[in-house]
Scaffold this motif. Structure first.
Motif, PDB file in Angstrom:
ATOM      1  N   ALA A 141       0.831  -1.202   0.000  1.00 40.10           N
ATOM      2  CA  ALA A 141       0.000   0.000   0.000  1.00 40.10           C
ATOM      3  C   ALA A 141       0.872   1.262   0.000  1.00 40.10           C
ATOM      4  O   ALA A 141       0.615   2.204  -0.758  1.00 40.10           O
ATOM      5  CB  ALA A 141      -0.925  -0.004   1.205  1.00 40.10           C
ATOM      6  N   LEU A 142       1.894   1.288   0.832  1.00 37.46           N
ATOM      7  CA  LEU A 142       2.771   2.455   0.889  1.00 37.46           C
ATOM      8  C   LEU A 142       3.545   2.623  -0.417  1.00 37.46           C
ATOM      9  O   LEU A 142       3.802   3.750  -0.859  1.00 37.46           O
ATOM     10  CB  LEU A 142       3.735   2.330   2.068  1.00 37.46           C
ATOM     11  N   THR A 143       3.899   1.513  -1.039  1.00 38.19           N
ATOM     12  CA  THR A 143       4.611   1.576  -2.320  1.00 38.19           C
ATOM     13  C   THR A 143       3.710   2.165  -3.404  1.00 38.19           C
ATOM     14  O   THR A 143       4.160   2.951  -4.248  1.00 38.19           O
ATOM     15  CB  THR A 143       5.102   0.181  -2.731  1.00 38.19           C
ATOM     16  N   GLU A 144       2.430   1.799  -3.387  1.00 34.88           N
ATOM     17  CA  GLU A 144       1.491   2.323  -4.377  1.00 34.88           C
ATOM     18  C   GLU A 144       1.337   3.838  -4.285  1.00 34.88           C
ATOM     19  O   GLU A 144       0.996   4.494  -5.273  1.00 34.88           O
ATOM     20  CB  GLU A 144       0.123   1.657  -4.215  1.00 34.88           C
ATOM     21  N   LEU A 145       1.583   4.391  -3.113  1.00 39.69           N
ATOM     22  CA  LEU A 145       1.435   5.838  -2.938  1.00 39.69           C
ATOM     23  C   LEU A 145       2.615   6.627  -3.502  1.00 39.69           C
ATOM     24  O   LEU A 145       2.558   7.855  -3.545  1.00 39.69           O
ATOM     25  CB  LEU A 145       1.268   6.170  -1.451  1.00 39.69           C
ATOM     26  N   GLU A 146       3.681   5.938  -3.879  1.00 39.30           N
ATOM     27  CA  GLU A 146       4.874   6.596  -4.424  1.00 39.30           C
ATOM     28  C   GLU A 146       5.114   6.106  -5.851  1.00 39.30           C
ATOM     29  O   GLU A 146       5.819   5.124  -6.079  1.00 39.30           O
ATOM     30  CB  GLU A 146       6.101   6.298  -3.560  1.00 39.30           C
ATOM     31  N   PRO A 147       4.512   6.747  -6.855  1.00 44.79           N
ATOM     32  CA  PRO A 147       4.743   6.330  -8.242  1.00 44.79           C
ATOM     33  C   PRO A 147       6.231   6.251  -8.557  1.00 44.79           C
ATOM     34  O   PRO A 147       7.004   7.138  -8.198  1.00 44.79           O
ATOM     35  CB  PRO A 147       4.062   7.439  -9.053  1.00 44.79           C
ATOM     36  N   GLY A 148       6.627   5.168  -9.189  1.00 42.81           N
ATOM     37  CA  GLY A 148       8.028   4.953  -9.531  1.00 42.81           C
ATOM     38  C   GLY A 148       8.802   4.164  -8.499  1.00 42.81           C
ATOM     39  O   GLY A 148       9.973   3.851  -8.701  1.00 42.81           O
ATOM     40  N   ALA A 149       8.143   3.802  -7.396  1.00 42.18           N
ATOM     41  CA  ALA A 149       8.831   3.064  -6.334  1.00 42.18           C
ATOM     42  C   ALA A 149       8.935   1.589  -6.682  1.00 42.18           C
ATOM     43  O   ALA A 149       8.062   1.012  -7.332  1.00 42.18           O
ATOM     44  CB  ALA A 149       8.089   3.219  -5.013  1.00 42.18           C
ATOM     45  N   GLU A 150      10.011   0.971  -6.198  1.00 40.90           N
ATOM     46  CA  GLU A 150      10.197  -0.463  -6.340  1.00 40.90           C
ATOM     47  C   GLU A 150       9.522  -1.198  -5.195  1.00 40.90           C
ATOM     48  O   GLU A 150       8.819  -2.192  -5.404  1.00 40.90           O
ATOM     49  CB  GLU A 150      11.689  -0.795  -6.347  1.00 40.90           C
TER      50      GLU A 150
END
Length: 405
Positions: A75-84
């Motif tokens: 979920a936290l990764t989805e909030l940061e476009p471009g995150a691995e």
């Protein structure tokens, strides 16, 4: 809900993120709470296969987490476009420390903004120094050109390997030109880290602005209810392996109960943060109009250092800011804060309740000095009615005026 992750607005993403059928089974709204230190295998072959790379849904041992952890990280990764990916930590300090260790080695130089969170400063001054890393502090309001000059080789030696930013700072709220600093650092192979707790990815998607490692003290707005300790680092593919390896070797893991509560809190982040914003602005503007207040340090106010950059880069402001009580002594501050009824006195912030805290930035400055026409008070504005908070501040300031009369 299908399993496909679609591009959505942030307000939608916080509701849907980390809730795919793989985590919920398609039968419940929230991913279940999985507690377990021991993970079992059907065969020795399965056990040996599990020793592969750390990844979500790869059961191995409790220290690698389980579905409750993986759903929150996703979920936290989805909030940061471009995150691995995202790694979870038992506190914000743990997240900052491990992120720094992942990108530094003995002999390196770390640049750190002089308005950084005190535990960030003390980790650099104590542990990193002992480990052979030199920290150079810089003025949070230095020009981009001046910061670029610090990135270049210095007569004292050592290669700058990383820059730690905190924008806005959590005591004095200076806002830096993060995109320009990160672009210059990237051109020189320097890792950039940002403590983004104040804005969260909703108001400042850090990776989209060029940051390499975005750090959150999830204890604050992600949890939102003052009942968990949590940190996270969300990063790109370039730094993910080093971050994951460092965190795992240091034994960093959070409880599944805290992961569950953080994920539950995340789903209401948008509505909570916008209420924090509206309440804080109402209080800040009221304080800004008073003759007994020397300054209000809130990035959304035009007179706050870095306001133009905030207006350009941020989509909102949160509930934390400071103000200077004019011509006040330390006793005056204590009297005023003690007279408050709706504000608690305590560290931390980002919860539903309002807090007031006397702060002195002066001892925590190296490259700059701090002075003000009075004493600094930091407010965490919660979810109460702003009229009630203003009335409480007004009566507390009245107590101080009566004392001084």
């Amino acid at each position: 809900m299908g399993d496909g992750i679609k591009e959505t607005k942030a307000a939608t993403t916080v509701v849907t993120a980390g809730r795919r059928k793989h985590w919920t089974g398609g039968r419940v709204v929230n991913p279940p709470l999985w507690r377990g230190s021991t993970h079992l295998y059907d065969s020795v072959a399965d056990l040996r296969a599990a020793k592969g790379p750390v990844q979500r849904n790869n059961f191995f041992y409790g220290r690698r987490g389980g579905p409750t952890h993986w759903a929150l990280a996703e979920a936290l990764t989805e909030l940061e476009p471009g995150a691995e990916d995202t790694y979870l930590f038992p506190s914000g300090v743990a997240a900052i420390s491990c992120a720094l260790l992942a990108v530094l080695k003995p002999g390196d130089v770390l640049l750190m903004t002089d308005n950084a969170y005190d535990p960030s400063r003390s980790f650099a001054s104590a542990w990193l120094k002992q480990w052979g890393v030199t920290t150079r502090w810089f003025d949070p309001m230095a020009s981009v050109d001046d910061i670029i000059a610090l990135m270049e080789p210095q007569p004292t030696g050592g290669r700058v390997a990383a820059i730690l930013l905190e924008s806005p700072g959590s005591l004095t709220f200076e806002v830096q030109d993060v995109p320009a600093i990160c672009a210059a650092a990237k051109a020189r192979g320097i890792a950039t880290l940002l403590d983004n707790t104040w804005a969260t990815p909703l108001f400042f998607p850090a990776l989209q602005h060029g940051v390499d490692l975005a750090i959150l003290a999830g204890t604050k707005y992600i949890g939102g209810h003052s009942d968990i300790m949590l940190g996270s680092v969300t990063t790109t593919a370039e730094y993910w392996t080093a971050l994951r390896r460092t965190a795992y070797q240091f034994g960093q893991v959070i409880s599944p109960d805290d992961a569950y509560l953080a994920h539950r809190g995340l789903h209401t982040l948008d509505v909570r943060l916008r209420r924090h914003e509206a309440n804080a602005l109402a209080v800040a503007r009221w304080l800004n109009a008073r003759a007994d207040i020397a300054a209000v340090l809130h990035p959304a106010l035009p007179n706050c250092p870095g306001h133009d950059v905030w207006k350009r880069d941020f989509s909102g402001s949160s509930g934390l800011f400071s103000f200077v009580l004019r011509h006040a002594s330390d006793d005056d501050v204590a009297t005023m804060i003690d007279a408050l009824n709706l504000f608690g006195i305590g560290y931390s912030w980002g919860g539903f309740e309002s807090l007031a805290l006397p702060v002195d930035p002066a001892p925590d400055r190296t490259a700059t000095s701090w002075s003000a026409d009075g004493q600094l008070i930091r407010l965490n504005i919660g979810l109460e009615d702003p009229a009630d908070l203003i009335a409480d501040l007004e009566q507390a300031l009245g107590v101080l005026q009566n004392r001084s009369a």
